[in-house]
Scaffold this active site. Structure first.
Site, short mmCIF file in Angstrom:
data_model
loop_
_atom_site.label_atom_id
_atom_site.label_comp_id
_atom_site.label_asym_id
_atom_site.label_seq_id
_atom_site.Cartn_x
_atom_site.Cartn_y
_atom_site.Cartn_z
N ASP A 92 33.19 1.69 29.64
CA ASP A 92 34.64 1.51 29.81
C ASP A 92 35.41 2.78 29.50
O ASP A 92 34.86 3.76 28.98
CB ASP A 92 35.14 0.35 28.92
CG ASP A 92 34.56 0.38 27.50
OD1 ASP A 92 34.03 1.42 27.09
OD2 ASP A 92 34.66 -0.63 26.80
N ASN A 102 36.77 -10.52 18.29
CA ASN A 102 37.05 -11.70 19.12
C ASN A 102 35.93 -11.96 20.13
O ASN A 102 36.08 -12.77 21.03
CB ASN A 102 38.40 -11.55 19.84
CG ASN A 102 38.41 -10.36 20.80
OD1 ASN A 102 37.39 -9.70 21.01
ND2 ASN A 102 39.56 -10.10 21.39
N HIS A 139 34.67 -9.70 22.23
CA HIS A 139 34.67 -8.93 23.48
C HIS A 139 33.45 -8.00 23.55
O HIS A 139 32.92 -7.55 22.54
CB HIS A 139 35.99 -8.17 23.69
CG HIS A 139 36.24 -6.99 22.81
ND1 HIS A 139 37.43 -6.79 22.14
CD2 HIS A 139 35.48 -5.92 22.49
CE1 HIS A 139 37.37 -5.67 21.46
NE2 HIS A 139 36.18 -5.12 21.64
N GLU A 177 37.83 -9.21 27.44
CA GLU A 177 38.46 -10.01 26.41
C GLU A 177 38.18 -11.49 26.65
O GLU A 177 37.74 -11.88 27.74
CB GLU A 177 39.99 -9.76 26.45
CG GLU A 177 40.40 -8.32 26.23
CD GLU A 177 40.28 -7.86 24.77
OE1 GLU A 177 39.63 -8.55 23.96
OE2 GLU A 177 40.83 -6.79 24.47
C1 F6R Z 1 33.41 0.38 23.45
C2 F6R Z 1 33.37 -1.04 23.72
C3 F6R Z 1 33.88 -2.07 22.77
C4 F6R Z 1 33.37 -1.88 21.35
C5 F6R Z 1 33.96 -2.95 20.42
C6 F6R Z 1 33.51 -2.75 19.00
O1 F6R Z 1 32.89 1.12 24.56
O2 F6R Z 1 32.94 -1.37 24.77
O3 F6R Z 1 33.52 -3.34 23.23
O4 F6R Z 1 31.97 -1.97 21.36
O5 F6R Z 1 35.34 -2.89 20.48
O6 F6R Z 1 34.06 -1.56 18.51
P1 F6R Z 1 33.65 -0.98 17.10
O7 F6R Z 1 32.24 -0.56 17.20
O8 F6R Z 1 34.58 0.19 16.89
O9 F6R Z 1 33.86 -2.06 16.10
#
Ligand code: F6R
Length: 242
Positions: free
Chosen positions: A67, A136, A138, A143
């Site tokens: 992403d 959440n 994701h 989301e």
């Molecule tokens: C990042 C991504 C997100 C993160 C998620 C957890 O490329 O795809 O889904 O993996 O937001 O983020 P952290 O590791 O910062 O808690």
């Protein structure tokens, strides 16, 4: 899903790097699906160490990121392009022409999503996809409520995700409101998935992932439909497991 419990974040990062490293040793031209965020930082550090001390070579590897924020150029320090270059790519011997990340600065974001989806398809999908998980549920920027059939698409980031990511920005107002992300179906086309879950803030999400229903309300639950998922979880994140 195979669950591997690690004592610490360091052990989780070392285990993840070992698994990715073994994938490359078996197939030097492997296609790696990569993630950003706090969780995989230790894995990247460890992969860099394996490159420097154990001659792990990324020369023939292709990387495809999950992403990118919309509206940030690749040299913006908050972009995922910048994150990948500085935390990983600059320290290994991979070829920049084989690094792929959605272009959040494209004039036509819809067509950029189509191009990216086609690119992943033309590579035959990823051999291993590294994932983190949001509180959440994701995965990528998918989301809650995202259809499991989704392909690469534009998302409007919800408030919880923007708040969680605000730590990297000067203020919450500078966190982009939109992003481009591989869809859930795109992620599920990976041959193998490695999900990293670390820290007590993820304990609730880990419990839902491992024990809750498979539902679009909790995107990561889609991973239970895939036949080769390894969940690496540290002790803090596993605190609510029975
Ligand atoms: C990042 C991504 C997100 C993160 C998620 C957890 O490329 O795809 O889904 O993996 O937001 O983020 P952290 O590791 O910062 O808690």
């Amino acid at each position: 899903m195979k669950v591997m419990e690690c004592q610490t974040y360091e052990e989780l990062s070392q285990t993840a790097a070992r698994i990715v490293g073994d994938t490359i040793k078996k197939n030097s031209g492997a296609v790696l699906g990569l993630a950003t965020g706090g969780t995989p930082e230790g894995t990247y550090r460890e992969l860099i160490r394996l490159h420097q001390t154990e001659n792990l070579s990324f020369q023939n590897v292709t990387t495809v990121n999950l992403d990118e924020y919309a509206g940030l150029s690749s040299d913006d320090p908050n972009s995922y392009h910048y994150y990948m270059n500085h935390r990983f790519f600059q320290h290994i011997d991979s070829q920049p022409s084989r690094h792929f990340i959605p272009n959040g600065h494209a004039v036509d974001l819809e067509s950029e999503c189509r191009r990216y989806e086609q690119l992943v398809k033309s590579l035959g999908g990823t051999d291993i996809q590294l994932l983190g998980i949001g509180r959440n549920g994701h995965i990528g920027f998918n989301e809650p409520g995202t259809p499991f059939q989704s392909r690469t698409h534009i998302v409007t980031l919800n408030e919880q995700t923007r708040q969680a990511n605000a730590r990297y920005f000067s203020s919450i107002d500078s966190v982009p409101t939109k992003a481009l992300t591989m869809g859930i179906q795109t992620i599920l086309t990976s041959k193998r998935i490695l999900l990293l879950v670390s820290g007590k803030s993820k304990a609730e999400a880990a419990k839902k992932l491992l024990e809750g229903d498979i539902s679009e309300d909790f995107p990561a639950s889609a991973l239970r439909l895939h036949s080769d998922v390894t969940v690496l979880i540290d002790r803090e994140a596993a605190a609510l497991r029975p």
